[in-house]
Write a protein that holds these residues in place. Structure first.
Motif, mmCIF file in Angstrom:
data_model
loop_
_atom_site.group_PDB
_atom_site.id
_atom_site.type_symbol
_atom_site.label_atom_id
_atom_site.label_comp_id
_atom_site.label_asym_id
_atom_site.label_seq_id
_atom_site.Cartn_x
_atom_site.Cartn_y
_atom_site.Cartn_z
ATOM 1 N N VAL A 1 -21.632 -23.508 -22.540
ATOM 2 C CA VAL A 1 -20.345 -23.215 -22.558
ATOM 3 C C VAL A 1 -20.050 -22.920 -23.737
ATOM 4 N N MET A 2 -20.172 -23.730 -25.050
ATOM 5 C CA MET A 2 -19.636 -23.296 -26.186
ATOM 6 C C MET A 2 -19.839 -21.810 -26.717
ATOM 7 N N LYS A 3 -21.036 -21.168 -26.216
ATOM 8 C CA LYS A 3 -21.441 -20.052 -26.737
ATOM 9 C C LYS A 3 -20.282 -19.032 -26.398
ATOM 10 N N ASP A 4 -19.312 -19.228 -25.265
ATOM 11 C CA ASP A 4 -18.609 -17.934 -24.863
ATOM 12 C C ASP A 4 -16.977 -18.695 -24.992
ATOM 13 N N VAL A 5 -16.962 -19.745 -25.740
ATOM 14 C CA VAL A 5 -15.506 -20.002 -25.781
ATOM 15 C C VAL A 5 -14.890 -19.775 -27.359
ATOM 16 N N LYS A 6 -13.708 -19.857 -27.720
ATOM 17 C CA LYS A 6 -13.356 -19.929 -29.009
ATOM 18 C C LYS A 6 -11.871 -20.583 -29.175
ATOM 19 N N PRO A 7 -11.624 -20.840 -30.521
ATOM 20 C CA PRO A 7 -10.646 -21.820 -30.587
ATOM 21 C C PRO A 7 -9.380 -21.259 -29.893
ATOM 22 N N ASN A 8 -8.410 -21.990 -29.641
ATOM 23 C CA ASN A 8 -7.217 -21.602 -28.842
ATOM 24 C C ASN A 8 -5.849 -22.018 -29.916
ATOM 25 N N PRO A 9 -4.702 -21.435 -29.426
ATOM 26 C CA PRO A 9 -3.657 -21.498 -30.507
ATOM 27 C C PRO A 9 -3.212 -22.915 -30.940
ATOM 28 N N ALA A 10 -3.718 -23.859 -29.988
ATOM 29 C CA ALA A 10 -3.575 -25.430 -30.730
ATOM 30 C C ALA A 10 -4.623 -25.566 -31.840
ATOM 31 N N HIS A 11 -5.736 -25.273 -31.764
ATOM 32 C CA HIS A 11 -6.551 -25.316 -33.013
ATOM 33 C C HIS A 11 -6.256 -24.648 -34.232
ATOM 34 N N LEU A 12 -5.952 -23.423 -34.003
ATOM 35 C CA LEU A 12 -5.347 -22.595 -35.017
ATOM 36 C C LEU A 12 -4.060 -23.233 -35.708
ATOM 37 N N ALA A 13 -2.943 -23.816 -34.785
ATOM 38 C CA ALA A 13 -1.968 -24.244 -35.407
ATOM 39 C C ALA A 13 -2.327 -25.445 -36.291
ATOM 40 N N LEU A 14 -3.206 -26.358 -35.931
ATOM 41 C CA LEU A 14 -3.554 -27.606 -36.659
ATOM 42 C C LEU A 14 -4.439 -27.132 -37.791
ATOM 43 N N ALA A 15 -4.969 -26.108 -37.946
ATOM 44 C CA ALA A 15 -5.731 -25.710 -39.372
ATOM 45 C C ALA A 15 -4.523 -25.085 -40.178
ATOM 46 N N GLU A 16 -3.453 -24.572 -39.638
ATOM 47 C CA GLU A 16 -2.256 -24.126 -40.399
ATOM 48 C C GLU A 16 -1.697 -25.540 -41.031
ATOM 49 N N MET A 17 -1.366 -26.423 -40.099
ATOM 50 C CA MET A 17 -0.730 -27.440 -40.412
ATOM 51 C C MET A 17 -1.479 -28.151 -41.645
ATOM 52 N N GLU A 18 -2.672 -28.148 -41.652
ATOM 53 C CA GLU A 18 -3.640 -28.915 -42.628
ATOM 54 C C GLU A 18 -3.101 -28.236 -44.164
ATOM 55 N N ARG A 19 -2.783 -26.849 -44.252
ATOM 56 C CA ARG A 19 -2.533 -26.180 -45.237
ATOM 57 C C ARG A 19 -0.840 -26.538 -45.720
ATOM 58 N N ILE A 20 -0.253 -26.846 -44.931
ATOM 59 C CA ILE A 20 1.141 -26.871 -45.452
ATOM 60 C C ILE A 20 1.755 -28.309 -45.221
ATOM 61 N N VAL A 21 0.994 -29.245 -44.708
ATOM 62 C CA VAL A 21 1.422 -30.725 -44.887
ATOM 63 C C VAL A 21 0.482 -31.417 -46.184
#
Ligand code: BV8
Ligand code: ZN
Length: 253
Positions: free
Chosen positions: A72-92
């Motif tokens: 299953v993991m081969k065909d999936v990718k991060p969604n906007p929630a994952h991406l938003a948390l990655a950006e939070m890590e950079r600004i908090v």
């Protein structure tokens, strides 16, 4: 349902944020959750497959489940929630991401520091000599993979029921929960301990605990606020509130 005025003011002002995610944050990427209705594995309870005894009694069946999940993991990718948390890590300024997930999507979504309480499905090791193995799965005969050095059974590098969580990782998560002003609880049924104790640690230390889930959970009565909705929609909204009062990349080194 959107975030309350109180929730927004905490998102804007929090200097220390701790996040705990569960399978629900990956649902919109197409990864089946554990206790949802969907999925051909729903006839099993996670506790029946994710435990060492089940593995020893029927390694092929347990590897069939993990092979299905790895495929299953081969065909999936991060969604906007994952991406938003990655950006939070950079600004908090003080940001800690703790996950129960083993799907590697936070890392693929750009999060640099991910505390994996239950391990990672991409890693495996031999139960006899502990030799690490990457990307193993059921062999062509549908048999569980064996160690090249000693012939022992190889298992996924995940934490099964009845097994201890990685001590350092859990301690880091508990310390972050105890010092944070804001605890985000995203996409977890809050059933599995000790992971589910982290939002309670945060609450007991005076943090504002904001839950994001498609439905109310076992923890909803014990958090500050539950926002019912999809993580892929709500978490980017949270990021937007955080950015109201923070310049982009203020915290990048
Ligand atoms: C341990 C393996 C010490 C990897 C997993 C009290 C204290 C300590 C232990 C216990 C305790 N009480 C009971 C225990 C024992 C046990 C436990 O918690 N049992 C439960 C069932 C009651 N805990 C343990 O055994 C732990 N070890 O404590 O060691 C010890 C040692 C020996 C003796 C005693 C103590 C180990 C727990 C780790 C188990 N391993 N997985 C793998 O194969 O994945 S747990 C498994 O459940 C997954 O890791 C998963 O992450 C975890 C939690 O599930 P969720 O992530 O919450 O997923 P779920 O499907 O349940 O919910 C999804 C949610 O998302 C839902 O609420 C849904 O509404 C929501 N959602 C869906 N779509 C969306 C969404 N939300 C937002 N947006 C969407 N789009
Ligand atoms: Zn071996």
């Amino acid at each position: 349902m959107t975030i309350s005025a109180k929730g927004i003011s905490v998102l804007e002002s929090a200097a220390s944020v701790c996040v705990l995610t569960g399978a629900g944050i990956s649902a919109e990427s197409g990864v089946p959750t554990f206790r949802g209705k969907e999925g051909l594995w729903s006839k099993f309870k996670p506790e029946e497959l994710a435990n060492f005894r089940a593995f020893i009694n029927n390694p092929d069946l347990v590897w069939e489940w993990y092979t299905y999940r790895k495929n299953v993991m081969k065909d999936v990718k991060p969604n906007p929630a994952h991406l938003a948390l990655a950006e939070m890590e950079r600004i908090v300024e003080d940001f800690t991401l703790v996950t129960q997930n083993v799907d590697n999507l936070h890392q693929r979504g750009g999060s640099r520091n991910v505390y994996e309480l239950h391990g990672n499905i991409e890693r495996s090791y031999c139960i006899d000599c502990r030799r690490p193995e990457q990307n193993v799965m059921l062999d062509e005969q549908g048999k569980a993979p064996r160690c090249k050095s000693c012939g022992g059974l190889i298992r996924p590098d995940v934490v099964w029921f009845g097994e201890l969580l990685p001590y350092e990782t859990f301690q880091m998560g508990a310390a972050a929960a105890a010092r944070c002003d804001l605890f985000l609880l995203i996409g977890t049924s809050g059933i599995v301990y000790p992971a589910a104790s982290l939002p309670l640690v945060a609450r007991d230390h005076g943090a504002y605990v904001l839950e994001v889930n498609q439905e109310y959970t076992d923890l909803s009565s014990r958090v500050s606020e539950t926002i019912v909705g999809k993580a892929g929609v709500i978490v980017p909204e949270m990021l937007a509130s955080m950015k109201n009062t923070r310049k982009r990349g203020t915290n990048s080194e």
